[in-house]
Design a protein around this motif. Structure first.
Motif, short mmCIF file in Angstrom:
data_model
loop_
_atom_site.label_atom_id
_atom_site.label_comp_id
_atom_site.label_asym_id
_atom_site.label_seq_id
_atom_site.Cartn_x
_atom_site.Cartn_y
_atom_site.Cartn_z
N UNK A 1 0.84 -1.20 0.00
CA UNK A 1 0.00 0.00 0.00
C UNK A 1 0.87 1.25 0.00
N UNK A 2 1.93 1.22 0.83
CA UNK A 2 2.83 2.38 0.93
C UNK A 2 3.49 2.67 -0.42
N UNK A 3 3.86 1.62 -1.13
CA UNK A 3 4.49 1.79 -2.43
C UNK A 3 3.56 2.50 -3.41
N UNK A 4 2.29 2.08 -3.42
CA UNK A 4 1.32 2.72 -4.31
C UNK A 4 1.00 4.14 -3.87
N UNK A 5 0.99 4.36 -2.57
CA UNK A 5 0.72 5.70 -2.04
C UNK A 5 1.82 6.67 -2.47
N UNK A 6 3.07 6.24 -2.33
CA UNK A 6 4.19 7.11 -2.72
C UNK A 6 4.14 7.39 -4.22
N UNK A 7 3.76 6.37 -4.99
CA UNK A 7 3.66 6.56 -6.44
C UNK A 7 2.60 7.60 -6.77
N UNK A 8 1.49 7.57 -6.04
CA UNK A 8 0.43 8.56 -6.26
C UNK A 8 0.92 9.95 -5.90
N UNK A 9 1.60 10.05 -4.78
CA UNK A 9 2.09 11.35 -4.33
C UNK A 9 3.17 11.90 -5.28
N UNK A 10 3.90 10.99 -5.86
CA UNK A 10 4.92 11.40 -6.83
C UNK A 10 4.37 11.46 -8.25
N UNK A 11 3.07 11.19 -8.36
CA UNK A 11 2.39 11.17 -9.67
C UNK A 11 3.02 10.18 -10.62
N UNK A 12 3.44 9.04 -10.05
CA UNK A 12 4.02 7.98 -10.85
C UNK A 12 3.04 6.80 -10.85
N UNK A 13 2.44 6.47 -11.95
CA UNK A 13 1.50 5.35 -11.98
C UNK A 13 2.19 4.04 -11.64
N UNK A 14 1.53 3.26 -10.83
CA UNK A 14 2.10 1.97 -10.45
C UNK A 14 1.78 0.97 -11.54
N UNK A 15 2.83 0.35 -12.07
CA UNK A 15 2.62 -0.63 -13.12
C UNK A 15 2.24 -1.96 -12.50
N UNK A 16 1.08 -2.48 -12.88
CA UNK A 16 0.69 -3.79 -12.32
C UNK A 16 1.61 -4.88 -12.80
N UNK A 17 1.83 -5.86 -11.95
CA UNK A 17 2.69 -6.98 -12.31
C UNK A 17 2.04 -7.78 -13.43
N UNK A 18 2.87 -8.15 -14.39
CA UNK A 18 2.35 -8.95 -15.49
C UNK A 18 2.16 -10.38 -15.03
N UNK A 19 1.01 -10.94 -15.38
CA UNK A 19 0.77 -12.32 -15.03
C UNK A 19 1.61 -13.24 -15.92
#
Length: 226
Positions: A189-207
């Motif tokens: 969650x923290x990783x995605x939160x920081x990405x949002x705050x940095x305006x960096x979209x979190x790339x979902x892991x490829x299956x």
């Protein structure tokens, strides 16, 4: 005459029928089958309501009162006076023969009225409570969100001091809003939160997907599967 037998087992409210006006009206109709009057009387709301007021809806009292109404009518007729069976006559007969019981019946009726009013108030209160009471699932979600919020804010503030708690909290709610099944761990969650705050979209892991074989190896591919 006016008592209830003791019963074993669960408590039975033997007087519950007295509040059923439809049932009482039926009883009055049944009593009117037997009349000793020159002009038979018919059921009417005033007649039934008067009998109910005098008897308190108690079958025993109703029958005794009705008996005395007939006897008083016959007695008056023997003296050359024809009575009219109306509210005034019924109340007079009731006061003559059941005056001492009238006070007790009034107390019972008052207690019943207060009890029904208490039940009505409790029902309304329960409905109001249910209207504003938060479902258990919502409470569980709030507890989860609160705990996760604290952990993520602590993690975020340790590394990114430029982000305040409010900003991290708003971003955390965004992430948790997508994680409806609560599968993410605090550091995820923290990783995605920081990405949002940095305006960096979190790339979902490829299956992991099985590679499609080249056309030249398709026969070998089918043979291997079989």
């Amino acid at each position: 005459m006016l008592r209830n037998a003791r019963r074993a087992g669960d408590f039975i409210d033997a007087s519950a029928y007295t509040t059923d006006k439809d049932y009482f009206n039926m009883l009055v109709n049944m009593l009117l089958t037997w009349q000793w009057l020159d002009t038979p009387i018919q059921w009417s709301k005033e007649l039934s309501d008067t009998l109910y007021e005098c008897s308190g809806g108690i079958i025993n009292m109703l029958i005794w009162l009705y008996k005395w109404i007939m006897l008083e009518y016959i007695d008056s007729k023997s003296k050359g006076k024809i009575e009219t069976i109306d509210k005034k006559f019924i109340v007079r007969v009731n006061n003559k023969h059941f005056k001492q019981l009238k006070g007790a019946i009034d107390i019972v009726n008052q207690a019943r009225t207060e009890e029904l009013e208490d039940e009505r108030i409790l029902t309304i209160a329960e409905e109001e409570k249910n209207k504003y009471q938060m479902p258990e699932s919502n409470i569980s979600n709030m507890v989860y969100e609160s705990k996760m919020m604290t952990k993520v804010i602590d993690l975020g503030r340790e590394i990114y001091v430029e982000f305040d708690s409010d900003s991290i909290g708003r971003a955390t709610r965004m992430v948790l809003g997508e994680d409806v099944n609560h599968r993410l761990k605090p550091h995820e969650v923290a990783k995605q939160v920081i990405a949002i705050l940095n305006e960096e979209p979190v790339k979902p892991k490829r299956k992991a997907t099985r590679r499609t074989p080249a056309s030249k190896n398709i026969c070998d591919y089918i043979t291997d599967d079989n």
